[in-house]
Design a protein around this motif. Structure first.
Motif, PDB file in Angstrom:
ATOM      1  N   ARG A 158       3.811   9.305   6.297  1.00 22.90           N
ATOM      2  CA  ARG A 158       3.799  10.354   5.266  1.00 22.90           C
ATOM      3  C   ARG A 158       2.549  10.290   4.396  1.00 22.90           C
ATOM      4  NH1 ARG A 158       9.860  11.197   2.664  1.00 22.90           N
ATOM      5  NH2 ARG A 158      10.958  11.548   4.627  1.00 22.90           N
ATOM      6  N   VAL A 159       2.034   9.087   4.192  1.00 19.09           N
ATOM      7  CA  VAL A 159       0.884   8.934   3.299  1.00 19.09           C
ATOM      8  C   VAL A 159      -0.391   8.539   4.048  1.00 19.09           C
ATOM      9  CG1 VAL A 159       2.259   8.435   1.257  1.00 19.09           C
ATOM     10  CG2 VAL A 159       1.592   6.559   2.760  1.00 19.09           C
ATOM     11  N   GLY A 160      -0.338   8.643   5.380  1.00 25.63           N
ATOM     12  CA  GLY A 160      -1.548   8.408   6.168  1.00 25.63           C
ATOM     13  C   GLY A 160      -1.939   6.959   6.340  1.00 25.63           C
ATOM     14  N   ILE A 161      -0.954   6.052   6.279  1.00 19.70           N
ATOM     15  CA  ILE A 161      -1.231   4.635   6.516  1.00 19.70           C
ATOM     16  C   ILE A 161      -0.718   4.258   7.896  1.00 19.70           C
ATOM     17  CG2 ILE A 161      -0.772   2.266   5.762  1.00 19.70           C
ATOM     18  CD1 ILE A 161      -0.382   3.338   2.941  1.00 19.70           C
ATOM     19  N   GLN A 162      -1.573   3.745   8.733  1.00 17.66           N
ATOM     20  CA  GLN A 162      -1.178   3.374  10.090  1.00 17.66           C
ATOM     21  C   GLN A 162      -0.433   2.046  10.052  1.00 17.66           C
ATOM     22  OE1 GLN A 162      -4.259   3.389  13.138  1.00 17.66           O
ATOM     23  NE2 GLN A 162      -3.228   1.683  14.164  1.00 17.66           N
TER      24      GLN A 162
ATOM     25  N   GLU B  72       0.836  -1.211   0.000  1.00 15.49           N
ATOM     26  CA  GLU B  72       0.000   0.000   0.000  1.00 15.49           C
ATOM     27  C   GLU B  72       0.865   1.254   0.000  1.00 15.49           C
ATOM     28  OE1 GLU B  72      -3.335   2.157  -0.379  1.00 15.49           O
ATOM     29  OE2 GLU B  72      -3.311  -0.048  -0.322  1.00 15.49           O
ATOM     30  N   VAL B  73       1.933   1.242   0.794  1.00 19.86           N
ATOM     31  CA  VAL B  73       2.850   2.384   0.842  1.00 19.86           C
ATOM     32  C   VAL B  73       3.497   2.586  -0.524  1.00 19.86           C
ATOM     33  CG1 VAL B  73       5.091   3.156   1.744  1.00 19.86           C
ATOM     34  CG2 VAL B  73       3.326   2.344   3.313  1.00 19.86           C
ATOM     35  N   LYS B  74       3.980   1.498  -1.138  1.00 21.56           N
ATOM     36  CA  LYS B  74       4.643   1.599  -2.448  1.00 21.56           C
ATOM     37  C   LYS B  74       3.668   2.088  -3.524  1.00 21.56           C
ATOM     38  CE  LYS B  74       6.451  -2.631  -2.141  1.00 21.56           C
ATOM     39  NZ  LYS B  74       7.204  -3.845  -2.527  1.00 21.56           N
ATOM     40  N   LYS B  75       2.408   1.734  -3.353  1.00 17.85           N
ATOM     41  CA  LYS B  75       1.394   2.144  -4.314  1.00 17.85           C
ATOM     42  C   LYS B  75       1.151   3.654  -4.240  1.00 17.85           C
ATOM     43  CE  LYS B  75      -3.482   1.322  -5.505  1.00 17.85           C
ATOM     44  NZ  LYS B  75      -4.720   0.620  -5.095  1.00 17.85           N
ATOM     45  N   ARG B  76       1.273   4.207  -3.020  1.00 14.11           N
ATOM     46  CA  ARG B  76       0.913   5.620  -2.828  1.00 14.11           C
ATOM     47  C   ARG B  76       2.061   6.591  -3.044  1.00 14.11           C
ATOM     48  NH1 ARG B  76      -3.347   6.353   2.129  1.00 14.11           N
ATOM     49  NH2 ARG B  76      -4.521   4.423   1.869  1.00 14.11           N
ATOM     50  N   ILE B  77       3.312   6.105  -3.066  1.00 12.65           N
ATOM     51  CA  ILE B  77       4.456   7.000  -3.242  1.00 12.65           C
ATOM     52  C   ILE B  77       5.156   6.661  -4.547  1.00 12.65           C
ATOM     53  CG2 ILE B  77       6.622   7.863  -2.271  1.00 12.65           C
ATOM     54  CD1 ILE B  77       5.685   7.018   0.473  1.00 12.65           C
ATOM     55  N   ASP B  78       5.289   7.631  -5.423  1.00 17.37           N
ATOM     56  CA  ASP B  78       5.968   7.412  -6.701  1.00 17.37           C
ATOM     57  C   ASP B  78       7.472   7.378  -6.470  1.00 17.37           C
ATOM     58  OD1 ASP B  78       6.027   7.378  -9.708  1.00 17.37           O
ATOM     59  OD2 ASP B  78       7.245   9.149  -9.292  1.00 17.37           O
ATOM     60  N   ILE B  79       8.114   6.336  -6.942  1.00 15.40           N
ATOM     61  CA  ILE B  79       9.537   6.149  -6.667  1.00 15.40           C
ATOM     62  C   ILE B  79      10.397   7.216  -7.337  1.00 15.40           C
ATOM     63  CG2 ILE B  79      10.010   4.578  -8.605  1.00 15.40           C
ATOM     64  CD1 ILE B  79      11.770   2.964  -6.580  1.00 15.40           C
TER      65      ILE B  79
ATOM     66  N   SER C 112      15.916   0.249   9.691  1.00 17.50           N
ATOM     67  CA  SER C 112      15.438  -1.123   9.548  1.00 17.50           C
ATOM     68  C   SER C 112      14.157  -1.096   8.714  1.00 17.50           C
ATOM     69  CB  SER C 112      15.150  -1.737  10.921  1.00 17.50           C
ATOM     70  OG  SER C 112      14.064  -1.054  11.542  1.00 17.50           O
ATOM     71  N   PHE C 113      13.719  -2.262   8.258  1.00 18.46           N
ATOM     72  CA  PHE C 113      12.493  -2.314   7.451  1.00 18.46           C
ATOM     73  C   PHE C 113      11.281  -1.752   8.210  1.00 18.46           C
ATOM     74  CE2 PHE C 113       8.592  -4.436   6.094  1.00 18.46           C
ATOM     75  CZ  PHE C 113       8.586  -4.153   4.729  1.00 18.46           C
ATOM     76  N   PRO C 114      11.047  -2.173   9.472  1.00 16.42           N
ATOM     77  CA  PRO C 114       9.891  -1.626  10.190  1.00 16.42           C
ATOM     78  C   PRO C 114       9.971  -0.115  10.374  1.00 16.42           C
ATOM     79  CG  PRO C 114      10.690  -3.609  11.281  1.00 16.42           C
ATOM     80  CD  PRO C 114      11.703  -3.246  10.247  1.00 16.42           C
ATOM     81  N   GLU C 115      11.207   0.401  10.651  1.00 16.40           N
ATOM     82  CA  GLU C 115      11.362   1.850  10.822  1.00 16.40           C
ATOM     83  C   GLU C 115      11.033   2.590   9.532  1.00 16.40           C
ATOM     84  OE1 GLU C 115      14.937   1.971  14.174  1.00 16.40           O
ATOM     85  OE2 GLU C 115      15.419   1.837  12.050  1.00 16.40           O
ATOM     86  N   ALA C 116      11.579   2.114   8.416  1.00 14.11           N
ATOM     87  CA  ALA C 116      11.336   2.773   7.130  1.00 14.11           C
ATOM     88  C   ALA C 116       9.863   2.716   6.757  1.00 14.11           C
ATOM     89  CB  ALA C 116      12.183   2.106   6.037  1.00 14.11           C
ATOM     90  N   LEU C 117       9.258   1.558   6.941  1.00 14.88           N
ATOM     91  CA  LEU C 117       7.839   1.396   6.601  1.00 14.88           C
ATOM     92  C   LEU C 117       6.969   2.315   7.449  1.00 14.88           C
ATOM     93  CD1 LEU C 117       5.779  -0.148   4.892  1.00 14.88           C
ATOM     94  CD2 LEU C 117       5.714  -1.899   6.674  1.00 14.88           C
ATOM     95  N   LYS C 118       7.299   2.419   8.742  1.00 13.09           N
ATOM     96  CA  LYS C 118       6.509   3.268   9.647  1.00 13.09           C
ATOM     97  C   LYS C 118       6.578   4.736   9.217  1.00 13.09           C
ATOM     98  CE  LYS C 118       4.378   4.170  13.643  1.00 13.09           C
ATOM     99  NZ  LYS C 118       4.208   5.620  13.481  1.00 13.09           N
ATOM    100  N   ILE C 119       7.801   5.217   8.908  1.00 14.33           N
ATOM    101  CA  ILE C 119       7.966   6.623   8.524  1.00 14.33           C
ATOM    102  C   ILE C 119       7.260   6.921   7.208  1.00 14.33           C
ATOM    103  CG2 ILE C 119       9.660   8.375   7.842  1.00 14.33           C
ATOM    104  CD1 ILE C 119      11.627   6.949   9.794  1.00 14.33           C
TER     105      ILE C 119
END
Length: 579
Positions: A86-90, A6-13, A75-82
């Motif tokens: 940014r895109v409003g995903i809990q 979902e995060v990858k879908k909402r942020i353009d690389i 770490s993966f969890p830290e990056a995913l959380k931040i």
């Protein structure tokens, strides 16, 4: 769709990486010079169609999350959380209302710290900060460096409370932030997280401003632990050093904030310091995200050298390439740079491996047996934990030559190092300040299996004879029966826990709480940690097995029984396949 997708879908690389690199359109893709290695011709490609990147020079590749992890050392969890924030995903394993409340508290603390940092900075540049600026200038700290590190000053009449009033911060919120108004007569060093947000403060006393009768101690006063400031994981200057660390593929670890700033003055920017605490295993792990080469440059006093020795053992256990500096005729990095800044880079470049460093320290003491014994007692535990057998052999020979004894003497001394308690089946004890890395890994694995069953499948479990500790092994076999149940597995395991011996039951309760905390903060990370522990235990068992067979094969070769040698080698291969 999971959270990561979902995060990858909402942020353009392309847009995201474009915030870090100057991307140039190249056909249907975009190119840039790779941020992960030095190059002049762009070989780093970003694909908007695949939402991925790849460098055809160093071969690093991935998606937006892995890029963020690499660039910021997360770490993966830290990056995913931040990115989720940014895109409003809990991104949380906690109930939404709990996660929202915790985020609101942290956001308020960040805001309070930012206001405090701006206030202290304004004071430093005002009339009340004249003496502080003069002190910094005397230490060689230019206006440019003051601005770079966002330094400030806390005067005797600290008006930060009234400054806070403009922002309607409550006294409760300010207390949760660690009461940033606690500082007086101190130069303020804001402490930043890796992304540049203020998470805490350190204040150095300015003796010239201190009224008579007031103690100048402590020399440094630090923020207490808060929901966003954890000393055991915080490294001062990392936000400014991370790019230089990647470029130089090394990091210099010093003791204090002034040492970090002085290093920048001398042109060494790949430098960090622990924030008001001894270096921890977590600090080492964080630095390993950026480089595997760590240079310790601690003060030359007794406390600094003791800290250096403790840091060596932690880093070697983590498989880090460790070196240490020797700063002769100066008490610390700050004094060295202040008086002879051109020497600092030479000292860093000529840093020594741990055993070489110890030998250099003891070179004038080994004429007597007491000196040889002291050097050996410090060196042997470090050689013993080296992962590479080649490295072990090299430094065993190096130490023997330096002390002037046969290599066999050092080898025999290494064999006598006690790796286990005298009673091998005794229950391991947990001290309040003991880290998981310093404990029995089998205990951690055993507790996760019997106390965290909701998060494991039968396929996740190791083989039946996995545990070397006979007590763990006995109850693990019982636990496997619970996992085989189609009914109340948890109830079965709860009953098993109640049947544990009293000492083991208490240990399980303590360690289970630690696992609960880890899972509440990062469920995926906790499960990965359990699996990593299992891998480490398996690896250790394989090494012990190979050592045992190497001994037997050696004995067979000595007696000339080549048939037994062949049988033993075949048996070893079969056992390794079973593992």
């Amino acid at each position: 769709m999971n959270d990561a997708e979902e995060v990858k879908k909402r942020i353009d690389i392309v847009e995201f990486i474009g915030q870090y690199l100057h991307l140039k359109k190249t056909g249907i893709n975009y190119s840039a010079c790779c941020p992960f290695h030095d190059e002049k011709t762009p070989s780093f490609m970003v694909s908007p169609q695949r939402q991925s990147y790849k460098c055809f020079g160093c071969l690093k590749s991935g998606d937006i999350i892995s890029f963020f992890m690499e660039m910021e050392g997360l770490s993966f969890p830290e990056a995913l959380k931040i990115l989720g924030d940014r895109v409003g995903i809990q991104i949380s394993t906690k109930p939404k209302e709990v996660a929202d409340k915790e985020k609101a508290i942290k956001d308020k603390i960040f805001a309070i710290n930012l206001v405090a940092a701006k206030y202290y900075k304004s004071v430093l540049w005002g009339k009340q900060g004249e003496d502080a600026r003069a002190y910094l200038l005397k230490r060689g700290i230019s206006d440019e460096l003051i601005e770079k590190f966002k330094l400030g000053y806390a005067p005797s009449a600290n008006k930060l409370d009234s400054y806070f009033a403009k922002y309607s911060f409550s006294s409760k919120d300010i207390a949760l932030a660690g009461n940033p108004q606690r500082f007086k007569y101190r130069i303020i060093f804001p402490i930043f997280d890796v992304l540049g947000a203020v998470i805490g403060f350190s204040g150095r006393i300015l003796e010239s401003e201190l009224p008579k009768g007031l103690s100048p101690h402590p020399k440094y006063l630090n923020s207490p632990e808060t929901p966003i400031f954890h000393k055991s994981r915080c490294l001062y200057g990392l936000n400014l050093a991370k790019d230089a660390i990647r470029k130089k593929d090394r990091v210099v670890v010093v003791e204090g904030q002034m040492d970090v700033i002085s290093s920048h003055l001398a042109g060494i920017e790949e430098v960090v310091a622990s924030s008001g605490t001894a270096l921890t295993q977590d600090h080492i792990k964080i630095l390993k995200r950026y480089t595997n080469k760590i240079i310790f440059a601690f003060d030359e006093d007794e406390a600094g050298q003791k800290a250096a020795y403790g840091a060596i053992k932690m880093a070697v256990k983590e498989g880090v390439d460790v070196k240490l500096t020797i700063i002769e005729n100066f008490k610390d990095v700050g004094e060295l740079v202040e008086k002879k800044s051109e020497l600092w880079s030479k000292i860093v470049d000529s840093s020594l491996a741990p055993i070489e460093w110890l030998c250099k320290k003891y070179q004038n003491k080994i004429a007597l047996p007491e000196g040889k014994k002291a050097l050996a007692s410090l060196s042997l535990p470090i050689i013993d934990v080296m992962a590479s057998e080649v490295e072990k052999s090299h430094y065993t020979s190096y130490l023997a030559r330096f002390i002037g004894v046969p290599v066999t003497s050092i080898e025999k001394a290494l064999e006598k190092i006690d790796h286990q308690p005298s009673n091998k089946e005794a229950m391991p004890k947990i001290q309040a300040d003991e880290t998981r890395e310093e404990r029995d890994l089998e205990l951690d694995a055993f507790v996760f299996i019997v106390a965290c069953s909701n998060h494991l499948k039968i396929s996740d479990l190791p083989v039946e004879d996995f545990f070397a500790n006979s007590t763990y092994l006995k109850f693990y076999k019982e636990a496997l029966k619970c996992y085989d149940l189609k009914g109340d597995r948890k109830g079965c395991l709860d009953n098993l826990i109640k049947s544990l011996p009293e000492d083991l039951g208490r240990l399980v309760s303590v360690v289970a709480l630690e696992w609960d905390k880890k899972m509440a903060e990062d469920l995926e990370g906790a499960i990965c940690e359990f699996k990593d522990i299992v891998k480490k235990i398996k690896s250790k068992k394989r090494e012990l097995l190979k050592d045992e067979f190497a001994r037997k094969i050696g004995e067979a070769e000595s007696s000339g029984n080549m048939q037994e040698v062949r049988d033993l080698m075949a048996k070893l291969q079969n056992k390794l396949k079973e593992e």
